[in-house]
Design an enzyme around this catalytic site. Structure first.
Site, PDB file in Angstrom:
ATOM      1  N   ASP A 274       0.839  -1.212   0.000  1.00 50.02           N
ATOM      2  CA  ASP A 274       0.000   0.000   0.000  1.00 50.02           C
ATOM      3  C   ASP A 274       0.869   1.255   0.000  1.00 50.02           C
ATOM      4  O   ASP A 274       0.547   2.249  -0.674  1.00 50.02           O
ATOM      5  CB  ASP A 274      -0.930   0.022   1.225  1.00 50.02           C
ATOM      6  CG  ASP A 274      -1.990  -1.074   1.151  1.00 50.02           C
ATOM      7  OD1 ASP A 274      -2.284  -1.541   0.032  1.00 50.02           O
ATOM      8  OD2 ASP A 274      -2.521  -1.445   2.214  1.00 50.02           O
ATOM      9  N   GLY A 317       3.262  -2.063  11.989  1.00 52.66           N
ATOM     10  CA  GLY A 317       1.994  -1.446  11.597  1.00 52.66           C
ATOM     11  C   GLY A 317       1.908  -1.211  10.104  1.00 52.66           C
ATOM     12  O   GLY A 317       2.861  -1.467   9.358  1.00 52.66           O
TER      13      GLY A 317
HETATM   14 NA    NA Z   1       5.059  -1.894   8.379  1.00 52.44          NA
END
Ligand code: NA
Ligand code: ADP
Length: 333
Positions: A274, A317
């Site tokens: 992404d 994350g």
């Molecule tokens: Na990451």
């Protein structure tokens, strides 16, 4: 002014830290819980914004997701004025993270599958970025609209559409196809090439002659020539720790850019794709309209994307691990 429209998903991700992934009939306790904004649409919109691009996100959340919109708008620079608040729960991912590093995910589509009306025109968009976590019909409607208005489209078919959807997909409306290696293979198979034989690549100058790279090149080269595909699509194939390959119809040779040298170890690859997508689009947004890309410009763009994705994998994350443009440029100096 360049503005990217992202028509995509918005989720609430709930992470549970468990020793082992829970089995049927078992109860397990979690040593931690984190709730974060997620969804591929939102993640990629944040990446465009962090890369310095203007971005409008179109999608839907439930009333339980208003904090996500606030975070996107105020903290992360994504315009969410066109996100609908539906009579549904916000899309939700329940993620178990085991000590071994494995995960298991329950995904509830929720408000992401709310029927939204497609506008008649896209007056403010210069680029359209799509994934596949919303109704397929909406992806197709936005793609068609952008194509008919001459707006460049970037399609990251993740998660993969069904083989039927892929075979009948209007590929000619896609300007940039962004896939990872597994998706490239799945796509080629769905179009009816079951044998992904290695080494069948056409000659390519300038590619390191490692077997796995030649196999990847062979996959996208065959994809680009497939009769169910469109010859006009620019293909970008990310290769995890091996970097990225690009095949542009306007260039006679493929472009290969290795992955970034990491400062530290790989901590979490979630969201690397992404991050790559958002940086790619933000870089394309800076080019003059209708510019035909040369090899040098494209290589420069991919170098920025791999640096951004490299920083992303060094951090835990997804959304929160996407670096800012300044952080990426620091690495390139
Ligand atoms: Na990451
Ligand atoms: P996805 O996350 O969509 O599966 P990839 O795994 O191909 O996509 O990763 C996207 C990009 O992230 C790669 O092109 C690369 O630049 C970067 N990346 C991913 N894994 C690593 C890694 N282990 N080391 C360095 N860069 C990585």
């Amino acid at each position: 002014m360049a503005r990217c429209l992202v028509r995509g998903s918005i989720n609430i991700d709930e992470f549970f830290h468990v020793r082992d992934i829970v089995r049927a009939g078992e109860t397990t306790s979690s040593s931690g819980i984190e709730t974060r904004a997620g969804g591929k649409g939102a993640n990629q919109a944040v990446a465009v914004a962090k890369a310095g691009g203007h971005v409008d996100l179109v999608g839907a959340v439930g009333k339980d997701g208003l904090w996500v919109l606030r975070q996107l708008q105020e903290g992360l620079g994504v315009n969410v004025d066109e996100v609908a608040v539906a009579d549904e729960q916000t899309g939700r991912a329940i993620i178990q993270l085991a000590e071994s590093g494995e995960n298991s995910i329950i995904l509830y589509k929720g408000a992401n599958y709310t029927a939204l009306e497609t506008p008649e025109t896209l007056p403010s968009a210069s680029h359209l970025l799509l994934q596949n976590e919303i109704p397929f019909s909406s992806t197709l409607a936005y793609l068609f609209l952008a194509y008919s208005e001459g707006i460049p489209t970037i399609f990251n078919p993740s998660p993969m559409p069904t083989p039927d959807e892929l075979r009948t997909f209007p590929w000619a409306q896609v300007t940039w196809l962004l896939v990872n290696e597994g998706e490239a293979v799945d796509l080629l198979k769905a179009l009816g090439e079951p044998n992904i034989t290695p080494f069948a690549a056409p000659e390519a100058e300038g590619l390191p002659k490692t077997p796995s790279l030649l196999t990847s090149y062979s996959v996208i080269a065959r994809l680009s020539k497939h009769s169910s595909f469109a010859q006009t699509v620019n293909i970008i194939c990310t290769l995890g720790s091996a970097g990225v390959l690009a095949l542009l119809p306007s260039l006679s040779q493929p472009i290969y850019v290795p992955a970034a040298k990491l400062q530290g170890c790989v901590r979490d690859t979630t969201g690397a794709g992404d991050c790559f997508a958002g940086y790619l689009v933000a870089e394309l947004m800076k080019l003059p309209k209708d510019m035909v890309l040369d090899e040098e410009t494209m290589t420069g763009i991919l170098e920025i994307c791999v640096q951004a994705a490299g920083i992303c994998v060094e951090r835990r994350g997804a959304m929160e691990s996407i670096p800012t443009r300044i952080e990426v440029l620091e690495r390139l100096r």
